[in-house]
Design a protein around this motif. Structure first.
Motif, PDB file in Angstrom:
ATOM      1  N   TYR A   1      18.729  -5.382  58.910  1.00 15.36           N
ATOM      2  CA  TYR A   1      19.225  -4.666  59.949  1.00 15.36           C
ATOM      3  C   TYR A   1      18.656  -5.364  61.189  1.00 15.36           C
ATOM      4  O   TYR A   1      17.463  -5.964  60.964  1.00 15.36           O
ATOM      5  CB  TYR A   1      18.955  -3.353  59.926  1.00 15.36           C
ATOM      6  CG  TYR A   1      19.435  -2.459  58.734  1.00 15.36           C
ATOM      7  CD1 TYR A   1      20.695  -2.161  58.660  1.00 15.36           C
ATOM      8  CD2 TYR A   1      18.560  -1.997  57.668  1.00 15.36           C
ATOM      9  CE1 TYR A   1      21.363  -1.547  57.726  1.00 15.36           C
ATOM     10  CE2 TYR A   1      19.083  -1.341  56.586  1.00 15.36           C
ATOM     11  CZ  TYR A   1      20.444  -1.036  56.696  1.00 15.36           C
ATOM     12  OH  TYR A   1      21.301  -0.349  55.663  1.00 15.36           O
TER      13      TYR A   1
ATOM     14  N   THR B   1      15.663   0.893  61.516  1.00 11.49           N
ATOM     15  CA  THR B   1      16.362   1.702  60.858  1.00 11.49           C
ATOM     16  C   THR B   1      15.990   2.783  59.973  1.00 11.49           C
ATOM     17  O   THR B   1      14.956   2.580  59.198  1.00 11.49           O
ATOM     18  CB  THR B   1      17.486   0.953  59.821  1.00 11.49           C
ATOM     19  OG1 THR B   1      18.185  -0.145  60.612  1.00 11.49           O
ATOM     20  CG2 THR B   1      18.569   1.642  59.184  1.00 11.49           C
TER      21      THR B   1
ATOM     22  N   ASP C   1      22.515   6.612  56.652  1.00  8.66           N
ATOM     23  CA  ASP C   1      22.093   6.361  57.735  1.00  8.66           C
ATOM     24  C   ASP C   1      21.913   7.433  58.919  1.00  8.66           C
ATOM     25  O   ASP C   1      22.281   8.494  58.543  1.00  8.66           O
ATOM     26  CB  ASP C   1      22.850   4.896  58.506  1.00  8.66           C
ATOM     27  CG  ASP C   1      24.480   5.334  58.717  1.00  8.66           C
ATOM     28  OD1 ASP C   1      24.815   6.483  58.779  1.00  8.66           O
ATOM     29  OD2 ASP C   1      25.101   4.484  58.695  1.00  8.66           O
ATOM     30  N   SER C   2      21.520   6.977  60.167  1.00  5.89           N
ATOM     31  CA  SER C   2      21.485   8.129  61.243  1.00  5.89           C
ATOM     32  C   SER C   2      22.846   8.694  61.595  1.00  5.89           C
ATOM     33  O   SER C   2      22.842   9.630  62.153  1.00  5.89           O
ATOM     34  CB  SER C   2      20.869   7.418  62.293  1.00  5.89           C
ATOM     35  OG  SER C   2      21.688   6.454  62.987  1.00  5.89           O
TER      36      SER C   2
ATOM     37  N   SER D   1      12.140   4.241  56.462  1.00  7.39           N
ATOM     38  CA  SER D   1      12.074   3.436  57.736  1.00  7.39           C
ATOM     39  C   SER D   1      12.027   1.971  57.425  1.00  7.39           C
ATOM     40  O   SER D   1      11.130   1.521  56.790  1.00  7.39           O
ATOM     41  CB  SER D   1      11.211   4.054  58.657  1.00  7.39           C
ATOM     42  OG  SER D   1      11.457   5.340  58.969  1.00  7.39           O
TER      43      SER D   1
END
Length: 208
Positions: free
Chosen positions: A13, A17, A37-38, A166
């Protein structure tokens, strides 16, 4: 910090992330995982492999489409519970990396050896059981972290079956997720009293 893929380029990434990792069963240590993911999109999954992974010693990490991107396998015999990671389905390949205990007595950490480009080494410190681990590169830079997830709305720490992975920019998220699988297996074996020790090196500082 070295930048580049260890498992697959598509999971390196450009920005920091945060992946939400969910254990898909609570009955056994290491029953399966999903990672989002977020935005809530599925990134990784490990289908439930039940209580019998100890017999095969092998786990498969898949992407959202179900494609095998990494196989982690316990190396036997192995005094220090050594695991190896292979690209894809492992057929006829040399390992990409290995994970082993740095020590079996007292305060223990994990050493990760990556076999590309002359070799790289990482250290995992903390307690996976408490969901508080940090992955460091050879320069002692934190490249990834496992920690408890907090419900921002209720300001409540969620259970250990839901946690954050993370990943710093430039670090391979698939590699980091593979390390989560290995840590879960080692922690589960310790909890069952296989060798009487846990991955625990005291409190680690929050670095993310």
């Amino acid at each position: 910090m070295k930048i580049g893929a260890i498992v697959e380029e598509g999971f390196v990434y450009e920005q920091k992330t945060h992946l939400t990792v969910l254990k898909t069963s609570l009955f056994f240590a290491g029953d399966g995982f999903t990672a989002y993911d977020s935005k809530g999109s599925l990134v990784f999954r490990v289908d439930s492999y039940g209580p019998y992974v100890g017999d095969t010693g092998e786990l498969v990490l898949m992407d959202a489409a179900g494609r095998c991107i990494l196989t982690v396998r316990r190396k036997r015999p192995s005094l220090h519970q050594r695991w190896e990671g292979f690209a894809g389905e492992r057929t006829g390949q040399k390992p990409l990396f290995s994970v082993r205990r740095s020590s079996m007595i007292g305060r223990s950490s994990m050493t990760v050896e990556v076999y590309r480009n002359g070799g790289e080494e990482y250290q995992i410190e903390g307690s996976f059981g408490c969901r508080k681990c940090t992955i460091y590169n050879a320069e002692r830079e934190a490249v990834a972290e496992i920690r408890r997830k907090v419900d921002a709305c209720a300001n409540v720490v969620l259970g250990k079956d839901v946690f954050l992975l993370s990943v710093k920019p430039g670090f391979d998220g698939a590699f980091a997720m593979g390390l989560v699988l290995v840590l879960d297996q080692i922690h589960g074996a310790d909890a069952d009293g296989e060798n009487g020790t846990r991955l625990a090196v005291g409190p680690t500082n929050e670095v993310f």
